[in-house]
Motif scaffolding. Structure first.
Motif, PDB file in Angstrom:
ATOM      1  N   THR A 198      70.231  40.878  64.928  1.00  0.00           N
ATOM      2  CA  THR A 198      71.039  40.544  63.760  1.00  0.00           C
ATOM      3  C   THR A 198      71.946  41.712  63.381  1.00  0.00           C
ATOM      4  O   THR A 198      72.983  41.512  62.771  1.00  0.00           O
ATOM      5  N   ASP A 203      49.518  38.469  66.943  1.00  0.00           N
ATOM      6  CA  ASP A 203      50.173  39.338  65.960  1.00  0.00           C
ATOM      7  C   ASP A 203      51.253  40.192  66.615  1.00  0.00           C
ATOM      8  O   ASP A 203      52.346  40.359  66.072  1.00  0.00           O
ATOM      9  N   GLU A 259      72.222  33.375  67.276  1.00  0.00           N
ATOM     10  CA  GLU A 259      70.801  33.366  67.016  1.00  0.00           C
ATOM     11  C   GLU A 259      70.048  33.116  68.309  1.00  0.00           C
ATOM     12  O   GLU A 259      70.330  32.144  68.999  1.00  0.00           O
ATOM     13  N   ALA A 318      54.298  38.081  67.426  1.00  0.00           N
ATOM     14  CA  ALA A 318      55.082  37.816  66.222  1.00  0.00           C
ATOM     15  C   ALA A 318      55.859  39.058  65.800  1.00  0.00           C
ATOM     16  O   ALA A 318      57.031  38.972  65.423  1.00  0.00           O
ATOM     17  N   LEU A 319      55.214  40.220  65.896  1.00  0.00           N
ATOM     18  CA  LEU A 319      55.899  41.456  65.547  1.00  0.00           C
ATOM     19  C   LEU A 319      57.050  41.724  66.501  1.00  0.00           C
ATOM     20  O   LEU A 319      58.139  42.122  66.084  1.00  0.00           O
ATOM     21  N   ASP A 320      56.844  41.474  67.783  1.00  0.00           N
ATOM     22  CA  ASP A 320      57.897  41.663  68.779  1.00  0.00           C
ATOM     23  C   ASP A 320      59.079  40.743  68.488  1.00  0.00           C
ATOM     24  O   ASP A 320      60.231  41.157  68.545  1.00  0.00           O
ATOM     25  N   ALA A 321      58.792  39.489  68.157  1.00  0.00           N
ATOM     26  CA  ALA A 321      59.861  38.539  67.845  1.00  0.00           C
ATOM     27  C   ALA A 321      60.621  38.987  66.597  1.00  0.00           C
ATOM     28  O   ALA A 321      61.859  38.906  66.557  1.00  0.00           O
ATOM     29  N   ASP A 322      59.887  39.469  65.594  1.00  0.00           N
ATOM     30  CA  ASP A 322      60.547  39.952  64.374  1.00  0.00           C
ATOM     31  C   ASP A 322      61.442  41.144  64.672  1.00  0.00           C
ATOM     32  O   ASP A 322      62.572  41.229  64.187  1.00  0.00           O
ATOM     33  N   LEU A 323      60.945  42.081  65.478  1.00  0.00           N
ATOM     34  CA  LEU A 323      61.735  43.271  65.803  1.00  0.00           C
ATOM     35  C   LEU A 323      62.955  42.915  66.631  1.00  0.00           C
ATOM     36  O   LEU A 323      64.040  43.460  66.418  1.00  0.00           O
ATOM     37  N   GLN A 324      62.800  41.990  67.566  1.00  0.00           N
ATOM     38  CA  GLN A 324      63.936  41.592  68.386  1.00  0.00           C
ATOM     39  C   GLN A 324      64.986  40.867  67.548  1.00  0.00           C
ATOM     40  O   GLN A 324      66.182  41.097  67.724  1.00  0.00           O
ATOM     41  N   SER A 325      64.548  40.014  66.639  1.00  0.00           N
ATOM     42  CA  SER A 325      65.518  39.305  65.800  1.00  0.00           C
ATOM     43  C   SER A 325      66.199  40.276  64.836  1.00  0.00           C
ATOM     44  O   SER A 325      67.382  40.159  64.569  1.00  0.00           O
ATOM     45  N   ALA A 326      65.458  41.256  64.351  1.00  0.00           N
ATOM     46  CA  ALA A 326      66.057  42.248  63.458  1.00  0.00           C
ATOM     47  C   ALA A 326      67.062  43.101  64.218  1.00  0.00           C
ATOM     48  O   ALA A 326      68.113  43.445  63.686  1.00  0.00           O
TER      49      ALA A 326
END
Length: 58
Positions: A46, A32, A53, A35-43
């Motif tokens: 962007t 979890d 990307e 996944a949260l780290d990946a989401d924050l890094q992609s956010a």
């Protein structure tokens, strides 16, 4: 019935079960958090470079 309600005084199989449960919970937590780290890094990426990307800082 009271013996079944309080399984803390069980045999040596009890700690193994608890350890396995803790390992499974830690693995799920790590997944979890990854996944949260990946989401924050992609956010974050962007906002500054949406055309690139992935690893822009590598």
């Amino acid at each position: 019935m009271s013996e079944e309600a309080v399984p803390q005084q069980g045999g040596p199989a009890q700690p193994k079960g608890l350890l396995q449960q803790m390992e499974e919970l830690m693995a799920a937590l790590n997944a979890d958090l990854s996944a949260l780290d990946a989401d924050l890094q992609s956010a974050g990426s962007t906002g500054s470079a949406s055309a690139e990307e992935g690893g822009a800082t590598a």
